[in-house]
Design a protein around this motif. Structure first.
Motif, PDB file in Angstrom:
ATOM      1  N   GLY A 251       0.593  -1.447  -0.013  1.00 54.37           N
ATOM      2  CA  GLY A 251      -0.194  -0.091   0.094  1.00 54.37           C
ATOM      3  C   GLY A 251       0.961   1.682  -0.223  1.00 54.37           C
ATOM      4  O   GLY A 251       1.508   1.390  -0.509  1.00 54.37           O
ATOM      5  N   MET A 252      -0.030   2.080   0.579  1.00 54.08           N
ATOM      6  CA  MET A 252       0.917   3.521   1.096  1.00 54.08           C
ATOM      7  C   MET A 252       1.062   3.964   1.958  1.00 54.08           C
ATOM      8  O   MET A 252       0.455   3.904   2.543  1.00 54.08           O
ATOM      9  N   ARG A 253       2.635   4.602   3.036  1.00 51.81           N
ATOM     10  CA  ARG A 253       2.395   5.187   3.540  1.00 51.81           C
ATOM     11  C   ARG A 253       2.027   5.685   3.944  1.00 51.81           C
ATOM     12  O   ARG A 253       2.436   6.772   3.315  1.00 51.81           O
ATOM     13  N   ILE A 306      -6.127  -7.905   0.794  1.00 49.81           N
ATOM     14  CA  ILE A 306      -5.624  -6.049   0.207  1.00 49.81           C
ATOM     15  C   ILE A 306      -5.137  -6.107  -0.644  1.00 49.81           C
ATOM     16  O   ILE A 306      -4.789  -7.198  -1.341  1.00 49.81           O
ATOM     17  N   LEU A 307      -5.281  -5.859  -2.079  1.00 49.48           N
ATOM     18  CA  LEU A 307      -5.281  -5.466  -3.268  1.00 49.48           C
ATOM     19  C   LEU A 307      -4.281  -4.812  -3.700  1.00 49.48           C
ATOM     20  O   LEU A 307      -3.531  -4.089  -3.300  1.00 49.48           O
ATOM     21  N   ILE A 389       3.756 -13.111   0.935  1.00 48.61           N
ATOM     22  CA  ILE A 389       3.376 -13.196  -0.294  1.00 48.61           C
ATOM     23  C   ILE A 389       2.549 -13.886  -0.318  1.00 48.61           C
ATOM     24  O   ILE A 389       1.537 -13.146  -1.393  1.00 48.61           O
ATOM     25  N   GLN A 390       2.330 -14.632  -0.039  1.00 51.43           N
ATOM     26  CA  GLN A 390       0.753 -15.661   0.174  1.00 51.43           C
ATOM     27  C   GLN A 390      -0.243 -14.654   0.448  1.00 51.43           C
ATOM     28  O   GLN A 390      -1.358 -14.596  -0.829  1.00 51.43           O
ATOM     29  N   HIS A 391      -0.191 -13.683   0.914  1.00 51.21           N
ATOM     30  CA  HIS A 391      -0.816 -12.210   1.179  1.00 51.21           C
ATOM     31  C   HIS A 391      -1.052 -11.714   0.125  1.00 51.21           C
ATOM     32  O   HIS A 391      -2.147 -10.412  -0.132  1.00 51.21           O
ATOM     33  N   GLY A 392      -0.276 -11.247  -0.716  1.00 59.96           N
ATOM     34  CA  GLY A 392      -0.721 -10.121  -1.711  1.00 59.96           C
ATOM     35  C   GLY A 392       0.793  -8.912  -1.508  1.00 59.96           C
ATOM     36  O   GLY A 392       1.119  -8.091  -1.747  1.00 59.96           O
ATOM     37  N   ASN A 393       1.390  -8.832  -0.360  1.00 60.40           N
ATOM     38  CA  ASN A 393       2.002  -7.700   1.025  1.00 60.40           C
ATOM     39  C   ASN A 393       3.665  -7.997   0.399  1.00 60.40           C
ATOM     40  O   ASN A 393       3.552  -8.990  -0.443  1.00 60.40           O
ATOM     41  N   ARG A 557      -4.386 -13.648  -4.301  1.00 56.66           N
ATOM     42  CA  ARG A 557      -3.999 -13.729  -3.089  1.00 56.66           C
ATOM     43  C   ARG A 557      -5.271 -14.045  -1.768  1.00 56.66           C
ATOM     44  O   ARG A 557      -6.211 -14.549  -1.696  1.00 56.66           O
ATOM     45  N   LEU A 558      -3.788 -14.346  -1.228  1.00 55.70           N
ATOM     46  CA  LEU A 558      -4.926 -15.376   0.569  1.00 55.70           C
ATOM     47  C   LEU A 558      -5.855 -13.739   0.674  1.00 55.70           C
ATOM     48  O   LEU A 558      -4.924 -13.154   0.621  1.00 55.70           O
ATOM     49  N   THR A 559      -6.925 -15.187   1.888  1.00 56.73           N
ATOM     50  CA  THR A 559      -7.506 -13.707   2.585  1.00 56.73           C
ATOM     51  C   THR A 559      -7.029 -13.421   3.348  1.00 56.73           C
ATOM     52  O   THR A 559      -6.451 -14.102   3.353  1.00 56.73           O
ATOM     53  N   GLN A 560      -7.756 -12.134   3.874  1.00 56.84           N
ATOM     54  CA  GLN A 560      -7.645 -11.816   5.388  1.00 56.84           C
ATOM     55  C   GLN A 560      -8.192 -12.822   6.730  1.00 56.84           C
ATOM     56  O   GLN A 560      -7.886 -12.189   7.580  1.00 56.84           O
TER      57      GLN A 560
END
Length: 574
Positions: A251-253, A306-307, A389-393, A557-560
């Motif tokens: 995301g964006m800080r 998180i997209l 990484i699986q979360h897409g982070n 991406r995995l969900t939260q």
């Protein structure tokens, strides 16, 4: 300096620009500060070099772009903008430098000017007048009025100050802070602390000169300098058990300041982005929080995921997003640190004490907050990294438990655990002269990808990004030798090269950028290897970039829901 006029001040700036030693630059400006005859002049001297025309916390902008100043200069000098000014700008590599040269050498421009040795206060008043103008014609008329009263060197730095960024003289905020400490015999860390909590170089300068740094006070709704993380490769963690781990969100800080219904959101470059994210504003305005400052991340969050950052880009820069955009790309601000609460700064508390206060606030006011994980081995880090990484982070941030909030610093207390988003073979198209310790060498490079088989383009290569790190001193020396052989054009400090020198670069991500020929730019590109064994036919293509981008945003991406990277202390998100 015998007199402190804007003219003499700009000559000091030029001397700093021409000086290579950082310590010598600091001493030059320290002597300049000591010669200021009053508080107002001192404050402006510190502000103009470090912040530009206006204080960062003021929210003011002059809104005079390079095209506006360029067109105004062309008319002032009675030259053709396309045929004369633009080639001059290309040759010098700088619009402000080109204007200064033209003002000095074009007879029509020399005749129109009658320099008056304006004071810094008079220049500040001109900035204020410019800020209130909206039409290009009115701005141009005021620029003409001002330029008639200035020398070329004043005009150059006057224009650069309007951009609210670096003056490009190799002298950034940390050097201004060092000069203030040297000029007035203050501890450098105390000066930096005062600047951080006041958000004003001018106020800090006055406090330092009067030995009143201890009177600096934080006020809500101005941005604080962000604490920064170092790559773990450059500052390896000695004892992992001294750290906790958090996922590094895609995301964006941002920094959120809130006091009851009043909310302001600031980006990492300290710009007010409250209007861009009305959903974040509404969320916090309805929580009835006491005076609080959060540090965290804005993410596109939809269907418990998180997209990708690329989708957040569609929201960035949109001052008043419409209902459709808000519904398509809903965002969530996820706090991971607390800097101010209940009227008290807490950035001097340890991470774990700040964390305790953050979790209490999150539970009481139903806020999301990052999850933290204890670590003691490389296996712990690897397992958490894989899940991120699986979360897409992007990876992990390791944070030292006993660290305070080291605003504006990049030390060992926060460490980034990431892997490159990808790598491409690129060709060096342009080499740009370095400054400071790299003065005399070409150390910044514009990198290109191939479009020679792409019917949309007539060129063979187009730029995809700039890189200025990741190589060794030995590699840089060898590249500079090769650059001499490949140079075919010179544009001031920039060389145009025959596209033969291939570099493998790695990058964090790819971003859409419609202002470039490629339509994309690389996020944080850096050298991975100089590929002396490859040639221009081995360079990646624009199609490769497009395919990478599409793969990234469509990646599952995995969900939260299971093993979440943050906890939302509420039943819903409204």
């Amino acid at each position: 300096m015998s007199e402190f006029s804007f003219h003499s001040y700009c000559h000091v700036l030029q001397r700093i620009r021409e000086t290579r030693s950082t310590n010598a630059k600091i001493t030059l400006f320290a002597n300049c500060l000591k010669s200021a005859e009053d508080e107002k002049t001192l404050a402006l001297a510190a502000r103009f070099i470090g912040e530009g025309a206006f204080e960062e916390i003021s929210g003011k902008r002059a809104s005079v772009g390079s095209r506006t100043s360029g067109l105004a200069a062309a008319k002032f000098c009675e030259i053709d903008y396309e045929l004369v000014f633009k080639p001059c700008r290309t040759a010098t590599g700088s619009s402000s430098e080109a204007i200064a040269r033209l003002m000095e050498n074009i007879p029509e421009a020399v005749q129109k000017r009658n320099p008056e040795k304006l004071s810094l206060s008079e220049v500040e008043q001109i900035f204020e007048r410019l800020q209130k103008l909206s039409s290009r014609a009115d701005k141009e008329a005021l620029l003409w009025e001002v330029w008639k009263r200035m020398t070329p060197v004043e005009i150059k730095y006057f224009i650069r100050m309007l951009s609210q960024g670096s003056l490009r003289i190799g002298f950034e905020t940390r050097s201004v802070v060092a000069s203030l400490a040297e000029a007035f015999g203050q501890d450098r860390e105390e000066v930096r602390y005062a600047h951080m909590i006041t958000g004003s170089l001018g106020k800090t300068a006055v406090l330092a000169s009067q030995n009143r740094l201890d009177e600096a006070r934080f006020s809500l709704f101005h941005p604080l300098s962000f604490m920064l993380a170092s790559p773990i490769e450059s500052r390896a963690a000695d004892k992992l058990e001294q750290y906790v781990a958090e996922e590094k969100f895609d995301g964006m800080r941002a920094q959120v300041h809130v006091d009851g219904p009043n909310v302001k959101i600031f980006s990492r470059d300290l710009n007010d982005i409250t209007q861009t994210f009305p959903d974040v504003n509404t969320f916090f305005a309805g929580r009835k929080l006491p005076a609080t400052v959060f540090d965290g991340e804005i993410c596109v969050y939809k269907e418990n995921k998180i997209l990708p950052f690329q989708l957040l880009q569609k929201r960035m820069g949109v001052k008043k997003p419409g209902k459709k955009l808000l519904e398509q790309y809903p965002v969530l601000f996820i706090p991971y640190d607390l800097l101010f609460t209940n009227g008290t700064p807490v950035f001097d508390l340890t991470l774990m004490k700040r964390r305790e206060l953050l979790e209490k606030s999150a539970k009481k006011y139903k806020l999301p907050v990052t999850n933290q994980y204890e670590i003691s081995s490389d296996d712990d880090v690897k397992n958490l990294f894989d899940r991120a990484i699986q979360h897409g982070n992007e990876g992990l941030i390791l944070k030292k438990k006993k660290s305070v909030y080291e605003y504006g610093q990049r030390r060992k207390s926060w460490l980034k655990v990431k892997k490159p988003g990808g790598s491409f073979e690129t060709v060096i198209m342009y080499a740009h002269a370095g400054s400071g310790k790299r003065g005399g060498t070409y150390s910044d490079f514009t990198l290109g990808i191939s479009v020679k088989d792409d019917e949309r383009y007539e060129e063979e290569f187009i730029p995809i990004g700039k890189a200025y790190g990741g190589y060794t001193d030995k590699e840089l020396k060898k590249m500079n030798q090769k650059i001499k052989e490949l140079t075919v054009e010179r544009y001031g400090p920039t060389l145009g090269l025959i596209p033969e020198l291939v570099v493998e670069i790695e990058f964090d991500d790819i971003q859409v950028n419609n202002r470039t020929k490629a339509g994309y730019t690389l996020r944080l590109p850096r050298f991975r290897a100089v590929r002396w064994d490859l040639g221009p036919n081995d360079v990646n293509t624009l199609s490769d970039v497009e395919n990478y981008f599409q793969h990234k945003i469509s990646q599952e991406r995995l969900t939260q829901i299971e093993n979440p990277s943050f906890t939302f202390h509420a039943n819903d998100q409204k």
